[in-house]
Design a protein around this motif. Structure first.
Motif, mmCIF file in Angstrom:
data_model
loop_
_atom_site.group_PDB
_atom_site.id
_atom_site.type_symbol
_atom_site.label_atom_id
_atom_site.label_comp_id
_atom_site.label_asym_id
_atom_site.label_seq_id
_atom_site.Cartn_x
_atom_site.Cartn_y
_atom_site.Cartn_z
ATOM 1 N N PHE A 56 -7.033 -0.219 6.385
ATOM 2 C CA PHE A 56 -6.871 -0.591 4.966
ATOM 3 C C PHE A 56 -5.663 -0.760 4.490
ATOM 4 C CE2 PHE A 56 -5.250 3.611 6.044
ATOM 5 C CZ PHE A 56 -3.992 3.687 5.747
ATOM 6 N N VAL A 57 -5.003 -1.654 3.706
ATOM 7 C CA VAL A 57 -3.939 -2.300 3.289
ATOM 8 C C VAL A 57 -3.234 -1.929 1.870
ATOM 9 C CG1 VAL A 57 -4.876 -4.516 2.281
ATOM 10 C CG2 VAL A 57 -2.226 -4.323 2.936
ATOM 11 N N ILE A 58 -2.138 -1.390 1.590
ATOM 12 C CA ILE A 58 -1.665 -0.658 0.428
ATOM 13 C C ILE A 58 -0.622 -1.963 -0.151
ATOM 14 C CG2 ILE A 58 -0.721 0.795 -0.866
ATOM 15 C CD1 ILE A 58 -3.434 1.702 0.236
ATOM 16 N N PRO A 59 -0.673 -2.563 -1.313
ATOM 17 C CA PRO A 59 0.458 -3.677 -1.530
ATOM 18 C C PRO A 59 1.546 -2.638 -1.817
ATOM 19 C CG PRO A 59 -1.645 -4.160 -2.630
ATOM 20 C CD PRO A 59 -1.820 -2.800 -1.986
ATOM 21 N N ARG A 60 2.758 -3.549 -1.571
ATOM 22 C CA ARG A 60 3.992 -2.763 -1.693
ATOM 23 C C ARG A 60 4.234 -2.238 -3.314
ATOM 24 N NH1 ARG A 60 9.651 -6.009 -1.353
ATOM 25 N NH2 ARG A 60 10.934 -4.443 -2.085
ATOM 26 N N GLY A 61 4.764 -0.987 -3.285
ATOM 27 C CA GLY A 61 5.293 -0.375 -4.450
ATOM 28 C C GLY A 61 4.156 0.312 -5.195
ATOM 29 N N PRO B 103 8.626 1.914 -1.847
ATOM 30 C CA PRO B 103 9.193 0.971 -2.611
ATOM 31 C C PRO B 103 9.794 -0.344 -2.001
ATOM 32 C CG PRO B 103 10.571 2.768 -2.307
ATOM 33 C CD PRO B 103 9.367 3.077 -1.691
ATOM 34 N N ARG B 104 9.744 -0.321 -0.450
ATOM 35 C CA ARG B 104 10.140 -1.305 0.160
ATOM 36 C C ARG B 104 9.165 -2.053 1.054
ATOM 37 N NH1 ARG B 104 14.426 2.516 -0.243
ATOM 38 N NH2 ARG B 104 14.090 3.396 1.873
ATOM 39 N N ALA B 105 7.903 -1.491 0.976
ATOM 40 C CA ALA B 105 7.092 -2.159 2.204
ATOM 41 C C ALA B 105 5.630 -2.095 1.576
ATOM 42 C CB ALA B 105 7.228 -1.227 3.212
#
Length: 220
Positions: free
Chosen positions: A150-155, A115-117
């Motif tokens: 890889f990148v995972i958008p916040r939340g 939830p915060r990153a």
């Protein structure tokens, strides 16, 4: 008198315009007033982290907890070793943290969210199927191998699955000292107090027996 009224009107317009530019600039984060703030974990956390401890040594800036191998003999076949403010107080107020994640062959890091990153990860060993879901239920996924990122958008809900024949390992990083993790299966079926069966049976379009069976697997 007319000239005075016009000047007053122009002044008010100028003042209001000036406020529109000045007020947003005051809403940004303040510049840091110190080089670091090693967290005092014995104190209660505040909004921005833990209070600074008074006695600081070189060891506060180093951490060895991301080493392995990790024991992945659990139902999901995954183990996470975190380096966040709770394990590495030197990260306090710095807005960063990391994880060492290891997955047994076939192991799954179950659907979860931070939830915060935002999360960025690098595959160190093995082959990992990485996927995340957008808020309109679109799945973006790919099998990644050692050296790929890889990148995972916040939340957003995401998962990792070891599709190789050997243990997989990845290092993940977050733009939060404590990103948090909401693991959907255990959150929904292992909460305390429990979510009412009527809610879960309706939400998952199933029956009470199935819901109770799932709750028994995540109890405790």
């Amino acid at each position: 008198m007319a000239t005075l009224q016009i000047s007053s009107s122009l002044f008010r317009s100028f003042f209001l315009t000036l406020c529109l530019f000045v007020i947003p600039s005051l809403s940004s984060d303040s510049d840091p007033l110190q080089d670091f703030c090693i967290g005092d974990l014995k104190a209660s956390p505040s909004i921005n982290g833990f209070p600074c401890k008074s006695a600081v040594s070189a060891s506060d800036f180093f951490y060895s907890g991301l080493g392995g191998p990790l024991d992945t003999s659990n139902p999901n076949g995954v183990t996470v070793a975190p380096a966040n403010v709770l394990t590495f107080p030197g990260l306090n107020t710095l807005g960063i943290s990391m994880n060492n994640v290891e997955l047994a062959p076939g192991g799954v890091n179950p659907p979860h969210l931070h939830p915060r990153a935002t999360e960025v990860g690098t595959i160190i060993e093995g082959s990992v199927f990485v996927g995340f879901l957008t808020t309109n239920n679109t799945l973006f996924s790919k099998v990644l191998n050692a050296g790929e990122v890889f990148v995972i958008p916040r939340g957003l809900v995401h998962f990792q699955w070891n599709v190789g024949q050997v243990k997989a390992r990845m290092i993940t990083a977050f733009n939060s000292q404590l990103p948090g993790a909401v693991v959907l299966p255990s959150t929904l079926f292992g909460s305390n107090p429990e979510i009412p069966n009527a809610v879960l049976t309706r939400a998952f379009r199933t029956d009470v027996t199935t819901v109770q069976n799932l709750k028994s697997k995540f109890a405790g």
